[in-house]
Design a protein around this motif. Sequence first.
Motif: not given
Length: 291
Positions: A37-57
């Motif tokens: 399948g296409s992994p693009l959505h899951a890849l972008r989601k992992s990056v966004k979750k990491t950026r959300g973490l960084l923005r909290l801190l």
Amino acid sequence: MPYCLIPEDKTPTDALRRIAHAELSDALKLAQDPGAGSPLHALRKSVKKTRGLLRLLRPVFADFETENAALRDAAAGISALRDAEVMRLTLESLAALPGNTQAAEAAATMRAQLPPLSETGPDHSALTRFSEEIAQIRHRAEHWKAHEKGWHAYAPGLELTLHQAQKRMKAARKTLSDSNFHRWRSRIKHHWYQARLLAPIWPEMMEPQITIADRLGEILGEHHDLAVLRHAVPAHLPEPESDALDRLIGQEQRAREAEAFHLGTRLLGEDPAALSARWGHWYQLWRAERN
């Protein structure tokens, strides 16, 4: 490992390193072995979750600007592939709407002109570049450090994100511009991730916040997808069909704007400092119960 604080995180630095490593490892594994399948959505989601973490801190993380930019650039390398998927799906949803035959037929016609998804991805060279960049960020994440402890590490970033979300909602309401709705969405998504990260402090009370932020982010995401499609329509269709589809897209955007402002007024109605103080009290209780 869960995308949230856990009692074993003795300090915010522990949480930062653990969660970042888990998300970046998931992205790296999927990029290196995407499967059928296409992994693009899951890849972008992992990056966004990491950026959300960084923005909290963000206020207590000295390397925020560098690492946030690195994550953003890594995701940008696969964004075009994801955009092709989204445009096709948006056209499919418009073609299925009842009551506007001309516009629905125009959407179906434009959709038929697009290359099949199997021809647009996965782009293995783009995935290779993405993997290399994420591997470098993951290595650096082992040494990331939050320069505060306890709730003092989380409160400033939470308040800043909420304050920016409020300002961007006001700008979107004032201008009704696609760009301001998109800017508003980015902060809503960050707040959604931050609420998920903090959910264990009182899950029953946090769940409504998470649910509403999630729904609002999805609505604003659909608004953005429609805006991207709207700009592409004239290049694919003659004027009568293009005009009909443009009107339908506009109607769909207005409907999403009304729902977004309804939810946003409620989600963002509290002063950020007051919300942070209330959540901070829950955090202290949660930590005390687990010591």
